[in-house]
Design a protein around this motif. Structure first.
Motif, PDB file in Angstrom:
ATOM      1  N   ARG A  77      39.405  39.317  42.761  1.00 26.52           N
ATOM      2  CA  ARG A  77      37.945  39.429  42.797  1.00 26.52           C
ATOM      3  C   ARG A  77      37.556  40.779  42.227  1.00 26.52           C
ATOM      4  O   ARG A  77      38.235  41.781  42.442  1.00 26.52           O
ATOM      5  CB  ARG A  77      37.443  39.305  44.235  1.00 26.52           C
ATOM      6  N   ILE A  78      36.450  40.801  41.517  1.00 27.83           N
ATOM      7  CA  ILE A  78      36.004  42.032  40.868  1.00 27.83           C
ATOM      8  C   ILE A  78      34.522  42.239  41.163  1.00 27.83           C
ATOM      9  O   ILE A  78      33.727  41.289  41.129  1.00 27.83           O
ATOM     10  CB  ILE A  78      36.290  41.979  39.348  1.00 27.83           C
ATOM     11  N   MET A  79      34.163  43.504  41.491  1.00 32.05           N
ATOM     12  CA  MET A  79      32.780  43.781  41.906  1.00 32.05           C
ATOM     13  C   MET A  79      32.361  45.148  41.402  1.00 32.05           C
ATOM     14  O   MET A  79      33.128  46.116  41.481  1.00 32.05           O
ATOM     15  CB  MET A  79      32.692  43.750  43.437  1.00 32.05           C
ATOM     16  N   GLU A  80      31.151  45.244  40.870  1.00 35.90           N
ATOM     17  CA  GLU A  80      30.580  46.539  40.510  1.00 35.90           C
ATOM     18  C   GLU A  80      29.704  46.996  41.661  1.00 35.90           C
ATOM     19  O   GLU A  80      28.893  46.235  42.197  1.00 35.90           O
ATOM     20  CB  GLU A  80      29.788  46.448  39.204  1.00 35.90           C
ATOM     21  N   LEU A  81      29.873  48.269  42.048  1.00 34.93           N
ATOM     22  CA  LEU A  81      29.193  48.777  43.230  1.00 34.93           C
ATOM     23  C   LEU A  81      27.988  49.621  42.891  1.00 34.93           C
ATOM     24  O   LEU A  81      27.157  49.877  43.741  1.00 34.93           O
ATOM     25  CB  LEU A  81      30.180  49.585  44.082  1.00 34.93           C
ATOM     26  N   SER A  82      27.905  50.095  41.687  1.00 38.39           N
ATOM     27  CA  SER A  82      26.702  50.794  41.233  1.00 38.39           C
ATOM     28  C   SER A  82      26.731  50.808  39.717  1.00 38.39           C
ATOM     29  O   SER A  82      27.766  50.609  39.100  1.00 38.39           O
ATOM     30  CB  SER A  82      26.653  52.230  41.768  1.00 38.39           C
ATOM     31  N   SER A  83      25.586  51.029  39.104  1.00 39.25           N
ATOM     32  CA  SER A  83      25.548  51.035  37.642  1.00 39.25           C
ATOM     33  C   SER A  83      24.403  51.896  37.143  1.00 39.25           C
ATOM     34  O   SER A  83      23.462  52.200  37.861  1.00 39.25           O
ATOM     35  CB  SER A  83      25.384  49.613  37.109  1.00 39.25           C
ATOM     36  N   THR A  84      24.510  52.294  35.918  1.00 39.48           N
ATOM     37  CA  THR A  84      23.427  53.001  35.244  1.00 39.48           C
ATOM     38  C   THR A  84      23.183  52.297  33.923  1.00 39.48           C
ATOM     39  O   THR A  84      23.825  51.307  33.593  1.00 39.48           O
ATOM     40  CB  THR A  84      23.810  54.469  34.982  1.00 39.48           C
ATOM     41  N   ALA A  85      22.264  52.800  33.162  1.00 41.65           N
ATOM     42  CA  ALA A  85      21.984  52.174  31.870  1.00 41.65           C
ATOM     43  C   ALA A  85      23.154  52.328  30.918  1.00 41.65           C
ATOM     44  O   ALA A  85      23.320  51.567  29.976  1.00 41.65           O
ATOM     45  CB  ALA A  85      20.737  52.805  31.265  1.00 41.65           C
ATOM     46  N   SER A 117      41.534  35.412  30.471  1.00 41.85           N
ATOM     47  CA  SER A 117      41.150  34.454  31.512  1.00 41.85           C
ATOM     48  C   SER A 117      39.916  33.653  31.145  1.00 41.85           C
ATOM     49  O   SER A 117      39.452  32.819  31.929  1.00 41.85           O
ATOM     50  CB  SER A 117      40.882  35.198  32.832  1.00 41.85           C
ATOM     51  N   GLY A 118      39.344  33.941  29.970  1.00 38.21           N
ATOM     52  CA  GLY A 118      38.146  33.233  29.551  1.00 38.21           C
ATOM     53  C   GLY A 118      36.882  33.781  30.158  1.00 38.21           C
ATOM     54  O   GLY A 118      35.828  33.156  30.103  1.00 38.21           O
ATOM     55  N   GLU A 119      36.962  34.988  30.767  1.00 41.12           N
ATOM     56  CA  GLU A 119      35.787  35.610  31.360  1.00 41.12           C
ATOM     57  C   GLU A 119      35.239  36.662  30.403  1.00 41.12           C
ATOM     58  O   GLU A 119      35.995  37.363  29.732  1.00 41.12           O
ATOM     59  CB  GLU A 119      36.150  36.273  32.695  1.00 41.12           C
ATOM     60  N   ASP A 171      52.516  35.315  37.002  1.00 41.32           N
ATOM     61  CA  ASP A 171      51.847  34.154  36.420  1.00 41.32           C
ATOM     62  C   ASP A 171      50.905  33.457  37.399  1.00 41.32           C
ATOM     63  O   ASP A 171      50.049  32.674  36.982  1.00 41.32           O
ATOM     64  CB  ASP A 171      52.890  33.138  35.932  1.00 41.32           C
ATOM     65  N   HIS A 172      51.072  33.741  38.695  1.00 44.28           N
ATOM     66  CA  HIS A 172      50.247  33.036  39.684  1.00 44.28           C
ATOM     67  C   HIS A 172      48.877  33.679  39.865  1.00 44.28           C
ATOM     68  O   HIS A 172      48.029  33.114  40.567  1.00 44.28           O
ATOM     69  CB  HIS A 172      50.969  33.003  41.024  1.00 44.28           C
ATOM     70  N   LEU A 173      48.639  34.846  39.262  1.00 39.69           N
ATOM     71  CA  LEU A 173      47.332  35.479  39.418  1.00 39.69           C
ATOM     72  C   LEU A 173      46.262  34.648  38.713  1.00 39.69           C
ATOM     73  O   LEU A 173      46.418  34.257  37.566  1.00 39.69           O
ATOM     74  CB  LEU A 173      47.351  36.896  38.852  1.00 39.69           C
ATOM     75  N   ARG A 174      45.166  34.383  39.422  1.00 37.96           N
ATOM     76  CA  ARG A 174      44.099  33.547  38.874  1.00 37.96           C
ATOM     77  C   ARG A 174      43.159  34.363  37.993  1.00 37.96           C
ATOM     78  O   ARG A 174      43.197  35.594  37.988  1.00 37.96           O
ATOM     79  CB  ARG A 174      43.291  32.916  40.006  1.00 37.96           C
ATOM     80  N   ALA A 175      42.296  33.665  37.308  1.00 38.93           N
ATOM     81  CA  ALA A 175      41.253  34.340  36.540  1.00 38.93           C
ATOM     82  C   ALA A 175      40.386  35.139  37.507  1.00 38.93           C
ATOM     83  O   ALA A 175      40.009  34.644  38.573  1.00 38.93           O
ATOM     84  CB  ALA A 175      40.398  33.319  35.801  1.00 38.93           C
ATOM     85  N   PRO A 176      40.073  36.400  37.182  1.00 34.67           N
ATOM     86  CA  PRO A 176      39.252  37.209  38.087  1.00 34.67           C
ATOM     87  C   PRO A 176      37.902  36.555  38.376  1.00 34.67           C
ATOM     88  O   PRO A 176      37.225  36.075  37.461  1.00 34.67           O
ATOM     89  CB  PRO A 176      39.083  38.528  37.326  1.00 34.67           C
ATOM     90  N   GLU A 177      37.534  36.542  39.635  1.00 34.31           N
ATOM     91  CA  GLU A 177      36.236  36.012  40.062  1.00 34.31           C
ATOM     92  C   GLU A 177      35.254  37.173  40.165  1.00 34.31           C
ATOM     93  O   GLU A 177      35.480  38.120  40.928  1.00 34.31           O
ATOM     94  CB  GLU A 177      36.369  35.322  41.414  1.00 34.31           C
ATOM     95  N   ILE A 178      34.188  37.119  39.389  1.00 35.89           N
ATOM     96  CA  ILE A 178      33.187  38.194  39.402  1.00 35.89           C
ATOM     97  C   ILE A 178      32.219  37.939  40.549  1.00 35.89           C
ATOM     98  O   ILE A 178      31.550  36.901  40.593  1.00 35.89           O
ATOM     99  CB  ILE A 178      32.450  38.272  38.061  1.00 35.89           C
ATOM    100  N   VAL A 179      32.163  38.881  41.489  1.00 34.84           N
ATOM    101  CA  VAL A 179      31.341  38.739  42.692  1.00 34.84           C
ATOM    102  C   VAL A 179      30.056  39.527  42.511  1.00 34.84           C
ATOM    103  O   VAL A 179      30.092  40.742  42.255  1.00 34.84           O
ATOM    104  CB  VAL A 179      32.099  39.246  43.939  1.00 34.84           C
ATOM    105  N   ARG A 180      28.929  38.844  42.630  1.00 34.89           N
ATOM    106  CA  ARG A 180      27.625  39.498  42.561  1.00 34.89           C
ATOM    107  C   ARG A 180      27.100  39.674  43.987  1.00 34.89           C
ATOM    108  O   ARG A 180      26.957  38.691  44.719  1.00 34.89           O
ATOM    109  CB  ARG A 180      26.630  38.655  41.763  1.00 34.89           C
ATOM    110  N   PRO A 181      26.819  40.913  44.412  1.00 35.26           N
ATOM    111  CA  PRO A 181      26.428  41.145  45.808  1.00 35.26           C
ATOM    112  C   PRO A 181      25.241  40.313  46.274  1.00 35.26           C
ATOM    113  O   PRO A 181      25.190  39.889  47.422  1.00 35.26           O
ATOM    114  CB  PRO A 181      26.096  42.646  45.826  1.00 35.26           C
TER     115      PRO A 181
END
Length: 893
Positions: A157-165, A242-244, A273-283
């Motif tokens: 799972r992948i998540m961004e916790l803050s961002s700027t322009a 992963s096609g993302e 090889d068993h690692l899945r495509a990363p799931e992007i989590v939006r808070p």
């Protein structure tokens, strides 16, 4: 001979090899393979011996500087690894990487794997009902990013916790342009706690932030990784493979993904090889439940670290470990999309109404096992023989479930995702024995008739064992030694064992091979010749079976994507079936969720307490929160049920948004984005915070983080200070919540009766209380929430129920009566109650309090009463004023 610098220890080739590898893994205990043991030396030995409770000995004891040493058998190492991990120790596994029989001189060795709490795959070291997350936090110019991976299942799972322009693709974590903001750090800390991360990996630059990052997860294992590992380009490559897409994802999140990949390659060092495509989590896709709320609502912990008494304990009727983990994930991250919630509810409803389908699904799932983690081991190339036979059995059940499921929507999607892979089932069944051994090390894995060479070698070894038995019988007869035995030892091979009293009967053709404590071992020319044939066949058979099994695992691994999709779909199905089973048994109803602002619950029940009480003993209550009734101010005595009511409303909302039916007669929920709770009393002595300071910090956080769709649960604000300070703070908080735009729906329980006046001043604050009856000097809590404020606090009665001495209770009653009559206490009494007066004494504590009659008069709405009702009410008030039994409330307190 050279010596180890500073120790005087002679440097042998083996020790030089050990020290070279130890230098590369300074932060780990190095388990060094020597024959049938893993041995540890120097400080590692001293540390491991203490943790594992094994003997600490020494190598070269006669030397002036013996080397501390301890060891564990290689075949039992998993249990010892588990103990070291539990103690927070990183372990480097060093194996012999060449066959000792073909080695010239020292056997070549290398570290094949580094085991940390976040990189465990072995079943016995994992909690079957909880995920085992390795978390990576990275920083770039645009803030913080977090990636979490459960290596045991392949979830990423992948998540961004803050961002700027600024989101430059070329940014790196090596030289962040600015320090991450407090909001991002707090969000990362919350996410680590919610995930229950076992390990956290960061670059050295983030070390100063670790106290803040780990504040809510103090037991997490910390690992530092080189800054160059946190490579945005590496994260982009993983996403692309992963096609993302990475275009909309912050650089910090992609850097965290790159850091995860590099860390796993450095530690696990096997197939990934068993690692899945990363799931992007939006808070914003999930309802936020911070650690305080999770604790106050007892979502996963019922108290003292026990699962019993938690909401999860009630919900978890899953038949598989992967279903349990899915339920936990749903419960800790409920959805915010009404459409997505409705999909789950549709599936639950189908199984609630179709008892046959529900029973069939749960029966098939019951024999499935933890397919998700099993499939991960297949993909990682670490599956055991039993794993493959279980896989074949699970795939047969997949076929049955695929045939049983149907329809559209979510259940139809699950059916479409299932693939029983009949060819793989057949292949495993044809190759593997039915009762497979735990490991392939000793053979006995391949079925008779599956491979001609295996059959031939197995025949040789089988005949050889018969030959040995015949030799033993023949030699006993020839020598007259009835205790003679033919023994086998992995080191010395086969030998004829003769006890010392019988040595005089040994024939001349016996050649002495080994001396034991009470016997001698011999060989003959015939035995030596046969030994070469037997051992050659056994070794070739073991090697062949191991090779065939490894090929079968690799073949199964080619179906990794389909196997992982099966596991994911079955975990979802198990979670849905568990919710349906609970709803059917407990009489839960389907809630209605929409984008509206109202929460309307009729006859709601607390799911945990109801289960504990059983038998319909729980008293249900209604709740309405909307734009006209924004804040419910709830008064009433302790133990009457205020806190239960507050929690049950919040829990019903959680259940509804995770896609579960709810314990109520009817429920309509406008989806929430966050639930805040301030419940109970607790201090934080380690941080120097008193109970009151903790309460104020939690309250401040709520007021700061409120959103337009938040639900706020406040239980007893302002208790930890003086009465007037507490009332003032609670009053101001209530006003702020009322006046703030957008307004947050709030349940506010208090013992400060003075706050009930807010309902006359603020249009959206409404008084409610817990109904109480007095009978024969006894207080009976009716557990019903009714309109209007409480007439009394009943604190003295609760104190009596708690067991205070009768003299204390009577004295308290007398003092209370004096205070309620508005009479000033004498100076002695004032001193006894309040302490010596000072310039800051709050004399207002002893000001007259409104009587029950006055309280009732304030609550009466004359405009809504008929003349007869008014006359009856007046009669009751007169009787109450004269001191009659009626308290003037007509039971509506």
């Amino acid at each position: 001979m050279a010596v180890v610098a500073g120790t005087g220890v002679k440097l042998t080739p083996m020790l030089a090899q050990y020290l070279r590898l130890k230098e590369q893994h300074r932060d780990a205990v190095l388990m060094f393979r020597l024959g049938d043991f893993y041995e540890m030396f120097f400080e590692d030995a001293e540390r491991a011996a203490a943790i594992l409770d094994i003997t600490l000995t020494a190598r070269n004891k006669q030397d002036p500087n013996p080397i501390p040493l301890c060891g564990v058998p290689f075949h039992a190492v998993d249990g010892y690894i588990q103990k070291l991990l539990a103690a927070g120790v990183k372990i480097a596994i060093c194996e012999q990487i060449e066959d000792p029989r073909g080695a010239k001189g020292l056997v070549d060795r290398d570290v094949v794997r580094v085991i940390t709490p976040g990189t465990v795959l072995e079943e016995e070291s994992l909690d079957p009902r909880s995920a085992s997350y390795l978390a990576v936090v990275a920083q770039c110019d645009d803030g913080l990013g977090l990636t979490a991976c459960d290596l045991s299942t392949g979830e990423v799972r992948i998540m961004e916790l803050s961002s700027t322009a600024s989101r430059e693709h070329g940014a790196t974590a090596a030289a962040p342009a600015r320090v991450a903001g407090d909001d991002a750090l707090d969000a990362a800390a919350e996410e680590l706690a919610r995930l229950g991360a076992k390990e956290l990996v960061v670059a050295p630059e983030l070390q100063p932030m670790l106290p803040r990052l780990t504040a809510q997860a103090p037991g997490v294992f910390l690992s530092l990784a080189p800054a160059e590992w946190f490579d945005v380009a590496a994260g982009d490559a993983w996403l692309a493979a992963s096609g993302e897409g990475a275009a909309t994802l912050a650089a910090a999140a992609r850097a965290a993904l790159g850091g995860l990949r590099a860390y796993l390659r450095a530690t696990y060092r096997g197939k990934l090889d068993h690692l899945r495509a990363p799931e992007i989590v939006r808070p914003h896709d999930t309802l936020i439940l911070d650690q305080t709320t999770r604790r106050n609502l007892n979502l996963v912990d019922g108290g003292a670290g026990e699962r019993r008494g938690s909401l999860l304990h009630v919900l978890d009727r899953a038949r598989t470990p992967m279903g349990s983990r899915m339920l936990r994930r749903w419960m800790l991250a409920p959805l915010t999309s009404p459409a997505a919630i409705a999909r789950r509810l549709d599936a639950v409803e189908v199984m609630v109404e179709d008892a046959g389908l529900r029973a069939d699904v749960r029966a098939e799932l019951g024999g499935m096992g933890d397919l998700e983690r099993l499939v991960a081991r297949v993909g990682a190339g670490s599956a055991t023989p039993r794993d493959l036979t279980r896989l074949a059995a699970a795939l047969a059940r997949v076929a049955a479930l695929e045939a049983r499921l149907g329809g559209g929507d979510l259940l139809g999607e699950i059916a479409a995702a299932l693939d029983p892979l009949p060819d793989l089932q057949e292949r495993i069944g044809a190759m593997m024995v039915d009762e497979a051994p735990a490991t392939a090390r000793s053979g006995g894995v391949i079925r008779d008739g599956a491979n001609a060479e295996v059959d031939e070698l197995r025949g040789l070894t089988r005949d050889g064992k018969g030959w040995v038995a015949a030799l033993e019988a023949r030699e006993r007869a020839r020598t007259g030694i009835t205790s003679l035995k033919v023994r086998y030892n992995r080191v010395s091979g086969y030998g004829i064992e003769v006890t010392k009293p019988n040595l005089g009967l040994v024939p001349a053709d016996y050649v002495r091979k080994q001396t034991l404590a009470g016997a001698e071992r011999f060989v003959t020319a015939e035995l030596k010749e046969q030994e070469q044939k037997l051992l050659g066949a056994e070794a070739r058979l073991a090697a062949l079976e191991a090779a065939l099994f490894a090929a079968l695992v690799a073949e199964a691994g080619t179906q990794q994507r389909a196997l992982a999709e099966n596991a994911r779909a079955l975990a979802v199905l198990d979670a849905l079936a568990a919710l349906a089973d609970l709803a059917h048994d407990r009489g839960y109803v389907r809630p209605v969720l929409d984008r509206g602002d109202a929460i309307v619950i009729r006859d709601g029940r607390h799911p945990v307490i109801e289960t504990t009480l059983g038998g319909g003993a729980f008293v249900p209550n209604d709740c309405t929160l909307d734009d006209r009734q924004q804040i419910l101010l709830i008064t009433g005595p302790n133990m009457a049920g205020k806190s239960t009511y507050l929690r049950q409303v919040a829990l019903i909302c959680c259940l509804a948004q995770m896609g579960s039916f709810v314990p109520a007669a009817e429920a309509r929920i406008g989806v929430l984005d966050r639930i805040f709770t301030r419940v109970g009393a607790a201090d934080n002595l380690a941080a120097g915070d008193s109970t009151f300071m903790v309460e104020m910090r939690e309250t401040a956080n709520i007021l700061r983080e409120l959103g337009p769709r938040s639900l706020v649960v406040l239980d007893e604000i302002g208790r930890g200070t003086s009465t007037y300070d507490g009332i003032a703070i609670a009053w101001a908080v209530a006003e702020y919540l009322h006046d703030r735009e957008p307004a947050a729906k709030t349940l506010f329980a208090t013992h400060y009766y003075e706050l009930t006046a807010l309902a006359r001043q603020q249009p959206r604050i409404h008084n409610f209380s817990v109904a109480v009856r007095e009978w024969n000097d006894q207080v009976i809590f009716l557990r019903r929430i009714v309109a209007g404020p409480a007439s009394r606090s009943y604190g003295v009665e609760v104190a009596r129920l708690a067991g205070l001495p009768a003299a204390v209770v009577e004295r308290a009653r007398g003092l209370l009566a004096t205070l309620e009559r508005g009479e000033l206490l004498s100076e002695d009494e004032r001193t006894a109650v309040a302490g010596p007066a000072t310039s800051g004494t709050q004399l207002g504590l002893f000001a007259p309090r409104p009587s029950a009659v006055e309280t009732r008069l304030r609550a009466i709405d004359v405009a809504r009463m008929t003349p007869l009702e008014a006359l009856n009410e007046l009669h009751r008030l007169v009787e109450a004023a004269r001191g009659g039994d009626d308290d003037g409330t007509d039971g509506r307190d």
